[in-house]
Structures are given as C-alpha cells and as structure tokens.
Design an enzyme around this catalytic site. Structure first.
Site, PDB file in Angstrom:
ATOM      1  N   ASN A 211       0.843  -1.201   0.000  1.00  0.00           N
ATOM      2  CA  ASN A 211       0.000   0.000   0.000  1.00  0.00           C
ATOM      3  C   ASN A 211       0.872   1.244   0.000  1.00  0.00           C
ATOM      4  O   ASN A 211       2.097   1.146  -0.045  1.00  0.00           O
ATOM      5  CB  ASN A 211      -0.961  -0.033   1.189  1.00  0.00           C
ATOM      6  CG  ASN A 211      -0.206  -0.137   2.492  1.00  0.00           C
ATOM      7  OD1 ASN A 211       0.574   0.737   2.836  1.00  0.00           O
ATOM      8  ND2 ASN A 211      -0.401  -1.244   3.217  1.00  0.00           N
ATOM      9  N   ASP A 307      -5.187  -9.612  12.939  1.00  0.00           N
ATOM     10  CA  ASP A 307      -5.242  -8.218  13.358  1.00  0.00           C
ATOM     11  C   ASP A 307      -4.310  -8.028  14.560  1.00  0.00           C
ATOM     12  O   ASP A 307      -4.588  -8.499  15.669  1.00  0.00           O
ATOM     13  CB  ASP A 307      -6.682  -7.830  13.718  1.00  0.00           C
ATOM     14  CG  ASP A 307      -6.815  -6.325  13.827  1.00  0.00           C
ATOM     15  OD1 ASP A 307      -6.028  -5.718  14.584  1.00  0.00           O
ATOM     16  OD2 ASP A 307      -7.671  -5.749  13.145  1.00  0.00           O
TER      17      ASP A 307
HETATM   18  O1  C5P Z   1      -9.301  -2.374  10.695  1.00  0.00           O
HETATM   19  P1  C5P Z   1      -8.327  -1.412  10.093  1.00  0.00           P
HETATM   20  O2  C5P Z   1      -7.264  -2.087   9.283  1.00  0.00           O
HETATM   21  O3  C5P Z   1      -8.925  -0.277   9.348  1.00  0.00           O
HETATM   22  O4  C5P Z   1      -7.626  -0.737  11.390  1.00  0.00           O
HETATM   23  C1  C5P Z   1      -6.484   0.064  11.303  1.00  0.00           C
HETATM   24  C2  C5P Z   1      -5.670  -0.142  12.532  1.00  0.00           C
HETATM   25  O5  C5P Z   1      -5.517  -1.538  12.772  1.00  0.00           O
HETATM   26  C3  C5P Z   1      -4.259   0.401  12.402  1.00  0.00           C
HETATM   27  O6  C5P Z   1      -3.844   0.855  13.669  1.00  0.00           O
HETATM   28  C4  C5P Z   1      -3.462  -0.819  11.951  1.00  0.00           C
HETATM   29  O7  C5P Z   1      -2.103  -0.721  12.334  1.00  0.00           O
HETATM   30  C5  C5P Z   1      -4.170  -1.937  12.667  1.00  0.00           C
HETATM   31  N1  C5P Z   1      -4.151  -3.228  11.982  1.00  0.00           N
HETATM   32  C6  C5P Z   1      -3.467  -4.286  12.561  1.00  0.00           C
HETATM   33  N2  C5P Z   1      -3.457  -5.518  11.943  1.00  0.00           N
HETATM   34  C7  C5P Z   1      -4.111  -5.713  10.784  1.00  0.00           C
HETATM   35  C8  C5P Z   1      -4.817  -4.661  10.192  1.00  0.00           C
HETATM   36  C9  C5P Z   1      -4.807  -3.422  10.804  1.00  0.00           C
HETATM   37  O8  C5P Z   1      -2.861  -4.105  13.610  1.00  0.00           O
HETATM   38  N3  C5P Z   1      -4.064  -6.915  10.220  1.00  0.00           N
END
Ligand code: C5P
Length: 400
Positions: A211, A307
């Site tokens: 990204n 996550d």
């Molecule tokens: O759910 P989303 O990806 O939009 O959330 C963003 C937050 O979640 C950011 O702080 C990102 O670092 C974290 N994140 C994470 N692991 C993932 C996806 C996102 O820690 N697999």
C-alpha cells in the site's frame, strides 16, 4: 543536529581507553549549550587527566565518594539531584555489572543509585567481554530498569581485535541526547512499541501486494516518544527512512512477520501504537516460481491477516493500546467503531485520498477519540502532530 540540550548533563567517565573520546563529547555537549559536570572513576584517571575534563567542562572534576572538601561543595546526592541526565561514557563491563547489582562502593556507582533522572550508558569493552553471557544479562537487566544503552559499535578495537564493543562516536551520543527533551519527559521510564510502514504480501518471487504508506507518521511517533523520554521499540515494514537514533528497530516485511515481531516483543511495554498500514489480506499461497501471464482474466485467492492491534488489545497484561484509522469517508463513525470493536484505549483517525495529509505526505491532521473524550489535532507537519499525540497519550494514560 537540530535541537540544543540546554540542560545539566552529568558525564561519568569510567576506566577504558575510550575515555579519551569523552573529552570530545564534553566539547560537543557544551556546543549544544549543555552545562556539563564530570565524574571520573579512579581507573578513568589512569587514561585521561582530570584537568582535561576540568578545562573542557569549565567545572571541577569529581572522583571521590568520601572527599570532605567535595562533599561540602557538592556531595554525591546533590550531584545526582543537579543532573537532568546521567550519561556514563565509556561504561566499562565492571561499571555495568555494578549498576546491575546495585553496588555502591565508589562515587559513580553511588551516583547511579541516587540518580532519579534518565540514565544513558555508552558501553565500551573488548568484543569477547561484550559478548559474554553475563555482560549481556547485565545489559538486559539495566534496559528493563529504564537505562538507555547507546551502542556499542562494531570495528577495530584498541586490543587489536575486531567486533562489537567500540564506544559509540561522541557525535552520535550527542545527537541522541539532543533527541531527548528533558522539558518534555511525559513518557520517561516507559517502554513504547510502535509499528510503522506498509507490509508486503508476496505473490511470487518478484511480485507483492502493498500500500501507499511511507512510514513517516510511525517514525515521527518514534522520534517524539524518544524525545518524551521513552524507551522505544519500532517494528517497521519496508520503508526508505533511517532508523531513529536510540530506538530498537526490528525490520519485517509481511503482516505475519509484523504480527510475530510485535507479539514477541510486547511484554513490558506500557504503550503500543499501531501506526502501520498492515495488509488486511495476503495471498493464500505464495508461488515459488514467477506467475506466467496467460488468460485475460485471472483470480487471486486472498486470506485475511491476523489483526495485530486487536491481538495486543486482548492480552491479559495489555499496554495502553492506540490504533490508527485511515478513512476515505465516514471518518468519525468508522474510527469510533474500531475503538470499541478492537477494544482500544485510543484511536487516531485521518483522512486519506484527500489533497493534504495521509499517506506519503509530510503533513497530517488527526481526529483522536478515546472512551471519555476526543480531540482534533489540526493539519501540521507529521513531527509536530506526533509530539501532540504522544503528549495526549501520556495525559490520557495518567488519567486512566
Ligand atoms: O481495521 P483497520 O485495518 O482499518 O484498522 C487500522 C488499525 O488496525 C491500524 O492501527 C493498523 O495498524 C491496525 N491493523 C493491525 N493488523 C491488521 C490490520 C490493521 O494491527 N491486520
């Protein structure tokens, strides 16, 4: 070297050949407007005459614990109170061992025990002594007590050997002290883990999914946390930024590697900031040979990544957990949902896909939400935004 130090630095010189480098260090610190007082161990005096340090610092040199004249003028407790920073350079294996055991049998070891200010040590010793298990255990113990370790560097040593153990260069030590602002030590004594940058999810040996994250926000947060006196671990995806001086940097590529690095290192950290743009999906299989083009249409099977933020937030002994939300629409709604769904302490939301701010930009604006409040950090340079966010985290942690 941008900032000035402008504070009281108590420089302790212990007995190693690198003591001569500390004379230059005094000169550099004074150039940054620090007031420097020097303490020397008896062994250090064998390497460099106290008069050298007296002349360069403009202050008398202290070396005796029970010297009646010096005790009257400035006893060891007063000297420790005077210091905004205690810097031990060079720090020998012996003085590191004494600190880790809590011994107090000379002026330096007593000062270390009496000091309530941030302590930095710049180890210098023979490479075999540095690599010895007991020295590494002592260093690990001191780090866990909040001591910040600068270096050592690798290279030719005075003993003729080559390896890790050279004292960090005076300019590097000076830069690290400049990066800490004793007036803004809102996170002093705390360990902060930050994840930053994008991840790369390989499709085959030559292609990957990634990204637009540049890592600038996460790196700015690492600098700001260091300035605020924290001990910083930075888990970084692939970026073209140089490592913040004084931070422990762990480099990773994939979301799975970032997850593993964060979970392996999170214990003992008071704060976790998930500033990385972690891939949400990764190719189910990585092809070991380059995928050849054939059909006009092709399909990739992707699988959800773990996550990291939610995993940290669900730990039994969890740090103060801060997430980021980069949104193209409905910023407040999505940010608040993430705050509650991932069980975070705080979320910093920013717009992406607009003209200013967000990915790969020098600027950012944040809308920050926590359980009992919210704050807007207006569009500014990412370094300024990072300092405001770090101070806000420190405030909210102390209210918790
Ligand atoms: O759910 P989303 O990806 O939009 O959330 C963003 C937050 O979640 C950011 O702080 C990102 O670092 C974290 N994140 C994470 N692991 C993932 C996806 C996102 O820690 N697999």
């Amino acid at each position: 070297m941008g900032a000035t130090i402008n504070k009281h630095i108590l420089l302790a010189v212990s007995g190693g050949i690198a003591a001569y480098k500390s004379a230059e260090l005094v000169r550099l610190l004074r150039k940054q407007r620090a007031e420097v007082r020097v303490v020397m161990t008896h062994a250090a005096i064998q390497f460099v005459a106290p008069l050298t340090f007296q002349s360069l610092s403009g202050n008398p040199v202290h070396s005796e614990l029970l010297d009646s004249a010096q005790e009257n003028a400035m006893g060891h407790i007063n000297l420790a109170r005077w210091a905004d920073v205690l810097l031990v350079a060079p720090a020998t294996a012996n003085c590191i061992a004494k600190f880790s055991q809590g011994l107090a049998d000379d002026l330096l070891s007593t000062l270390y025990l009496a000091a309530t200010c941030p302590v930095y040590i710049a180890p210098a010793m023979n490479q075999a002594m540095w690599n010895k298990a007991v020295t590494q255990e002592n260093i690990t113990k001191l780090i866990s007590h909040g001591v910040k370790v600068i270096g050592p560097g690798k290279g030719d040593q005075a003993c003729g050997e080559n390896g890790l153990g050279r004292m960090a260069e005076p300019s590097e030590i000076c830069d690290i002290l400049c990066a800490t602002d004793p007036d803004r030590l809102s996170l002093a004594g705390n360990k902060v883990l930050i994840s930053a940058g994008p991840t790369r999810e390989p499709l085959d040996p030559v292609r990957y999914i990634t990204n637009r994250s540049s890592g600038k926000m996460g790196y700015a947060l690492a600098h700001a946390a260091l300035k605020a006196g924290a001990q910083v671990t930075l888990v970084s995806g692939p970026v073209s930024l140089s490592a913040p001086l004084g931070a422990k940097v762990i480099r990773v590529e994939t979301a799975a590697e970032m997850h593993a690095a964060v979970m392996e290192n999170i214990a003992g950290h008071a704060v976790y900031i998930g500033a990385a743009a972690v891939a949400d999906y990764s190719p189910l299989v990585m092809q070991h040979e380059k995928i050849k083009k054939s059909a006009d249409l092709t399909t990739l099977t992707l699988t959800k990544t773990k996550d990291i933020l939610a995993a940290v937030a669900s730990l039994d002994k969890r740090p103060y957990t801060v997430g980021f939300a980069a949104e193209t629409h409905e910023l407040e709604l999505y940010a608040k949902n993430k705050l509650s769904q991932k069980n975070l302490d705080m979320i910093a939301a920013n717009w992406v896909g607009h003209d200013e701010g967000g990915f790969d930009s020098e600027q950012n604006a944040l809308q920050v939400f926590w359980k009992t409040g919210q704050k807007t950090l207006e569009m500014a340079n990412k370094n300024q935004i990072a300092m405001q966010l770090i101070d806000l985290i420190a405030d909210c942690m102390s209210e918790k």
